[in-house]
Scaffold this motif. Sequence first.
Motif, mmCIF file in Angstrom:
data_model
loop_
_atom_site.group_PDB
_atom_site.id
_atom_site.type_symbol
_atom_site.label_atom_id
_atom_site.label_comp_id
_atom_site.label_asym_id
_atom_site.label_seq_id
_atom_site.Cartn_x
_atom_site.Cartn_y
_atom_site.Cartn_z
ATOM 1 N N GLU A 159 -4.608 5.548 5.849
ATOM 2 C CA GLU A 159 -5.381 5.132 4.717
ATOM 3 C C GLU A 159 -5.460 3.618 4.473
ATOM 4 O O GLU A 159 -6.442 2.994 4.199
ATOM 5 C CB GLU A 159 -4.881 5.749 3.370
ATOM 6 N N ILE A 160 -4.241 2.843 4.761
ATOM 7 C CA ILE A 160 -4.240 1.506 4.493
ATOM 8 C C ILE A 160 -5.141 0.759 5.805
ATOM 9 O O ILE A 160 -5.847 -0.346 5.377
ATOM 10 C CB ILE A 160 -2.808 0.916 4.526
ATOM 11 N N ASP A 179 -11.156 -4.853 4.491
ATOM 12 C CA ASP A 179 -11.896 -5.131 3.086
ATOM 13 C C ASP A 179 -11.015 -5.996 2.121
ATOM 14 O O ASP A 179 -11.216 -6.682 1.423
ATOM 15 C CB ASP A 179 -12.146 -3.673 2.341
ATOM 16 N N ILE A 180 -9.665 -5.529 2.129
ATOM 17 C CA ILE A 180 -8.570 -6.348 1.316
ATOM 18 C C ILE A 180 -8.460 -7.805 1.919
ATOM 19 O O ILE A 180 -8.464 -8.763 1.072
ATOM 20 C CB ILE A 180 -7.161 -5.491 1.360
ATOM 21 N N GLY A 230 0.678 -1.296 0.041
ATOM 22 C CA GLY A 230 0.094 0.001 -0.034
ATOM 23 C C GLY A 230 0.697 1.253 0.014
ATOM 24 O O GLY A 230 0.504 2.137 -0.690
ATOM 25 N N PHE A 268 -0.334 5.127 -0.676
ATOM 26 C CA PHE A 268 -1.244 5.208 0.652
ATOM 27 C C PHE A 268 -0.444 5.452 2.005
ATOM 28 O O PHE A 268 0.519 4.847 2.086
ATOM 29 C CB PHE A 268 -2.091 4.215 0.557
ATOM 30 N N MET A 318 -8.582 0.549 4.768
ATOM 31 C CA MET A 318 -8.768 -0.535 3.461
ATOM 32 C C MET A 318 -8.706 -1.982 3.952
ATOM 33 O O MET A 318 -9.016 -3.061 3.210
ATOM 34 C CB MET A 318 -7.849 -0.274 2.312
ATOM 35 N N TYR A 319 -7.986 -2.054 5.123
ATOM 36 C CA TYR A 319 -7.288 -3.464 5.431
ATOM 37 C C TYR A 319 -8.069 -4.265 5.647
ATOM 38 O O TYR A 319 -8.020 -5.582 4.874
ATOM 39 C CB TYR A 319 -6.413 -3.109 6.970
ATOM 40 N N LYS A 344 -8.901 -3.509 -4.196
ATOM 41 C CA LYS A 344 -9.774 -3.149 -3.176
ATOM 42 C C LYS A 344 -9.120 -1.754 -2.569
ATOM 43 O O LYS A 344 -9.509 -1.099 -1.793
ATOM 44 C CB LYS A 344 -9.814 -4.052 -2.076
ATOM 45 N N ALA A 345 -7.742 -1.290 -3.100
ATOM 46 C CA ALA A 345 -7.148 -0.087 -2.721
ATOM 47 C C ALA A 345 -8.073 1.062 -3.087
ATOM 48 O O ALA A 345 -8.718 0.938 -4.219
ATOM 49 C CB ALA A 345 -5.723 0.123 -3.378
ATOM 50 N N GLN A 346 -8.375 2.278 -2.437
ATOM 51 C CA GLN A 346 -9.349 3.019 -2.690
ATOM 52 C C GLN A 346 -8.726 4.080 -3.620
ATOM 53 O O GLN A 346 -8.587 5.150 -3.183
ATOM 54 C CB GLN A 346 -9.971 3.714 -1.427
#
Length: 414
Positions: free
Chosen positions: A131-132, A138-139, A122, A127, A135-136, A171-173
């Motif tokens: 930010e990660i 979800d990833i 990330g 990122f 997202m974590y 899945k990274a935004q």
Amino acid sequence: MTDKKSTNDIALKVEHVAKSFRLPTEQASGIKQAIINWTKGIKGYKNQQVLRDISFEVRKGDFFGIVGRNGSGKSTLLKLISGIYVPDKGSITVNGKLVPFIELGVGFNPELTGRENVYLNGALLGFSHDEIDVMYDDIVRFAELEDFMDQKLKNYSSGMQVRLAFSVAIKAQGDILVLDEVLAVGDEAFQRKCNDFFTEIKKDPSKTVILVTHSMDAVKKYCNKAILIKNGEIIVSGDKDDVADRYTLENIKTAAVGQSSNDDGDEAEYPTGLSKRVPLLRVVPRSPLVCKSSDTFRFDVEYEFAEERESYLAIALHDTKRGGITFDSGDEVMQITKFGKASMSFEMPLNLFNNGLFRIVVSLRIPRENDPSHTEMIAFTNDENSCSFVIRDPRNRDYALLSDRAMTITRIGD
């Protein structure tokens, strides 16, 4: 005001981009040999021009395909877009957060845990740690690796590594997702999950996807626009079906023995889908282009094909509004009996269909040399040479393809 809005709507703009590489031709074994080569004017390398004057735009919300045969320059273009390479000429403008996914597992460290690799990868994508954090979960959930994230990556199977790498990318935004030949990663179940993801992302106007692929099924299924690159140049741009069909045509072409180097130049003089071999193929409507379900649509197919050999016209009806091929005549239904410049007439009842926009597409086909039981396409009607028409009937609905008069479902029993 309009120009500003239009500019803000562009996710990626590539203007007159060119890229070349120096390829070594011989290696000097020492200083003496290097001096000898220099005095003889031997550079020891040659320039390979990979991309020539590439220009196109990708708008926000597009699912944009880039296709071409191996060596055409498409992967180099993707690396230029991703900032890995710098163009020799031209400019590339990116409007938004771009997340590239060009090679599986790039930036992963086998000595680190899955969790640590997510944060490392990330960070390489630009990122922050916070930010990660967002997202974590979800990833990890998408990769289906909740129980393995604290194990070292070297203990993962190859399939687990693929799932994690791919999940970090998609899945990274980010605003723009750049993918290179990745639609077949993982096992069958994971591929289904990826398919569902791409189906959903197509509906999100804030997300833009740029896809390099050899799968024309993927281009027709996911993309709304595409370009075809050949020898470092864009030869077809815009309509995804035209691009996919031309790519198929490029792949089935075989160079005849003794073919001159001017042949490619001759081919470039013809519209997409046509060639010196078949310089004319188009659909000409004989009925009004706005129809009712009770109408019969009549049209001619004009063609020019001088080879007096077994050959056929194949006709397909595309549902432009809802997507998909409504009808396909098959390869060998309409055999050509008149050669040279000629035409064939057809008619098609419309009583089955609800309201919608339809397009008639035609290809000219011949038996395959190595498998005469099947045919291969040697020409097709591009978007301009095909024929589109509309069905508008007050008795019809707009949603489903088949009208209520053509198809009903009746309840039986209790």
